[in-house]
Design a protein around this motif. Structure first.
Motif, mmCIF file in Angstrom:
data_model
loop_
_atom_site.group_PDB
_atom_site.id
_atom_site.type_symbol
_atom_site.label_atom_id
_atom_site.label_comp_id
_atom_site.label_asym_id
_atom_site.label_seq_id
_atom_site.Cartn_x
_atom_site.Cartn_y
_atom_site.Cartn_z
ATOM 1 N N UNK A 150 0.818 -1.209 0.000
ATOM 2 C CA UNK A 150 0.000 0.000 0.000
ATOM 3 C C UNK A 150 0.859 1.269 0.000
ATOM 4 N N UNK A 151 1.951 1.250 0.754
ATOM 5 C CA UNK A 151 2.838 2.424 0.739
ATOM 6 C C UNK A 151 3.491 2.603 -0.619
ATOM 7 N N UNK A 152 3.758 1.509 -1.317
ATOM 8 C CA UNK A 152 4.303 1.612 -2.678
ATOM 9 C C UNK A 152 3.289 2.244 -3.620
ATOM 10 N N UNK A 153 2.009 1.894 -3.423
ATOM 11 C CA UNK A 153 0.966 2.521 -4.247
ATOM 12 C C UNK A 153 0.898 4.026 -3.983
ATOM 13 N N UNK A 154 1.038 4.400 -2.700
ATOM 14 C CA UNK A 154 1.045 5.835 -2.395
ATOM 15 C C UNK A 154 2.222 6.535 -3.062
ATOM 16 N N UNK A 159 -4.423 7.357 -5.175
ATOM 17 C CA UNK A 159 -5.211 8.258 -4.364
ATOM 18 C C UNK A 159 -5.201 7.881 -2.895
ATOM 19 N N UNK A 160 -5.049 8.906 -2.034
ATOM 20 C CA UNK A 160 -4.977 8.649 -0.598
ATOM 21 C C UNK A 160 -6.291 8.090 -0.070
ATOM 22 N N UNK A 161 -7.425 8.554 -0.614
ATOM 23 C CA UNK A 161 -8.715 8.088 -0.131
ATOM 24 C C UNK A 161 -8.942 6.614 -0.433
ATOM 25 N N UNK A 162 -8.259 6.076 -1.436
ATOM 26 C CA UNK A 162 -8.403 4.660 -1.755
ATOM 27 C C UNK A 162 -7.406 3.792 -0.999
ATOM 28 N N UNK A 163 -6.190 4.290 -0.783
ATOM 29 C CA UNK A 163 -5.134 3.485 -0.180
ATOM 30 C C UNK A 163 -5.167 3.544 1.348
ATOM 31 N N UNK A 164 -5.524 4.719 1.908
ATOM 32 C CA UNK A 164 -5.439 4.889 3.347
ATOM 33 C C UNK A 164 -6.289 3.899 4.132
ATOM 34 N N UNK A 165 -7.549 3.619 3.763
ATOM 35 C CA UNK A 165 -8.324 2.629 4.536
ATOM 36 C C UNK A 165 -7.669 1.245 4.552
ATOM 37 N N UNK A 166 -7.133 0.825 3.391
ATOM 38 C CA UNK A 166 -6.469 -0.476 3.337
ATOM 39 C C UNK A 166 -5.191 -0.477 4.188
ATOM 40 N N UNK A 167 -4.497 0.657 4.172
ATOM 41 C CA UNK A 167 -3.270 0.753 4.966
ATOM 42 C C UNK A 167 -3.588 0.692 6.459
#
Length: 316
Positions: A150-154, A159-167
């Motif tokens: 997930x941090x690699x995707x960031x 998008x933060x709104x898509x990755x942050x919940x999974x992170x």
């Protein structure tokens, strides 16, 4: 330990000295044949070589077995020397050398017994290390990999709104997994009671209020260290399946006795599970595998009126 051995040797030697006074005086015609004397002397030399060899090995490596073998070789050496200098008597007499041989056999038996115990302990340690490595790989490492992904995707611009919940979900799961690993290992290692540690984990699991869990542990049920670790995995795996798939609000976990057999049962009030889901679910396969690892049986049944009953029967 050394003091005890010294006292034992002193006692044995005193007994031998006392019994030696009852040995009759030999007449000149009872002289020992030269060939027999040479054979006994050779045995004494071999005992001396064994004593020196095992003593040097113990000095170099500190192995417990070498110490006991050296002690046994010492007693055997004195027994052979006694036979060299004392002509053989009738089988009606028991000589000091016979007592020394008996003590020698005792040292050898103790050394072998302790070596077997040490080997079993070493094997248990190796198995436990392999188990811990497997637990870390299957649990915490997977969540850390998810966090890394997930941090690699960031970093790649996602998008933060898509990755942050999974992170956040992966980080929470990793934290819970780390807590669980500490509880499981501390319980199996004897530094935390099994029931107290499992109660604490259930508290962690139900802190969000999504599932109400009643935990019942029969005080008469005894679990070995390997069984404790696997039960620590089976119970959370079963409750995780209840949370994800059963749509249940309440579950009961029972670790107790049924018809003299030890059982681990997880019952929920959800919608049940179909045969296809039972075959496809990785969590259920993990539970079945863990039950097999400790020699147990596994069954999964739908309850009349809704709900599921998962049961693991432990070996007698």
């Amino acid at each position: 330990m050394n003091r005890s051995l010294a006292l034992l040797l002193t006692a044995v030697w005193t007994i031998c000295r006392g019994l030696g006074g009852s040995v009759p005086v030999l007449s000149p015609d009872r002289a020992q044949p030269y060939l027999l004397t040479a054979a006994l002397a050779l045995q004494a030399l071999l005992s001396l070589a064994a004593l020196v060899g095992f003593g040097l090995r113990y000095r170099a490596h500190g192995e417990d077995l070498d110490r006991w073998l050296a002690l046994g070789a010492t007693m055997w050496l004195f027994a052979e020397l006694h036979a060299v200098f004392t002509p053989p008597l009738s089988s009606d007499y028991v000589s000091q050398g016979d007592f020394l041989r008996l003590v020698s056999y005792g040292f050898l038996l103790v050394g072998v017994w302790r070596a077997i115990r040490a080997a079993e302990f070493g094997r248990a340690v190796a198995e436990e290390r392999a188990r811990v490595a497997r637990e870390i790989h299957d649990g915490l490492a997977q969540y850390l990999f998810a966090i890394s992904t997930q941090t690699s995707l960031l970093a790649g611009g996602a998008g933060l709104d898509r990755v942050l919940p999974r992170l956040q979900e992966a980080a929470a799961a990793a934290q819970q997994e780390a807590r669980f690993a500490v509880l499981a290992l501390s319980s199996a290692g004897g530094s935390a009671p099994f029931d107290a540690a499992l109660n604490r984990y259930v508290e962690f699991l139900t802190a969000d209020g999504q599932l109400d869990v009643d935990l019942e542990i029969d005080r008469d049920v005894e679990l070995g260290p390997d069984e404790q670790i696997e039960v620590f995995r089976i119970v959370p795996e079963g409750l995780a399946n209840v949370r994800r798939h059963a749509d249940a609000r309440r579950a009961t976990v029972l670790i107790g006795l049924r018809d003299g057999q030890r059982v681990v049962r997880i019952v929920d009030d959800g919608r049940g599970i179909d045969a296809e889901a039972e075959t496809r679910g990785q969590g259920l396969r993990n539970i079945r595998t863990r039950a097999t690892t400790i020699g147990g049986g596994f069954s999964l049944l739908n309850k009349p009126g809704g709900g599921t009953s998962l049961e693991v029967t432990l070996r007698a």
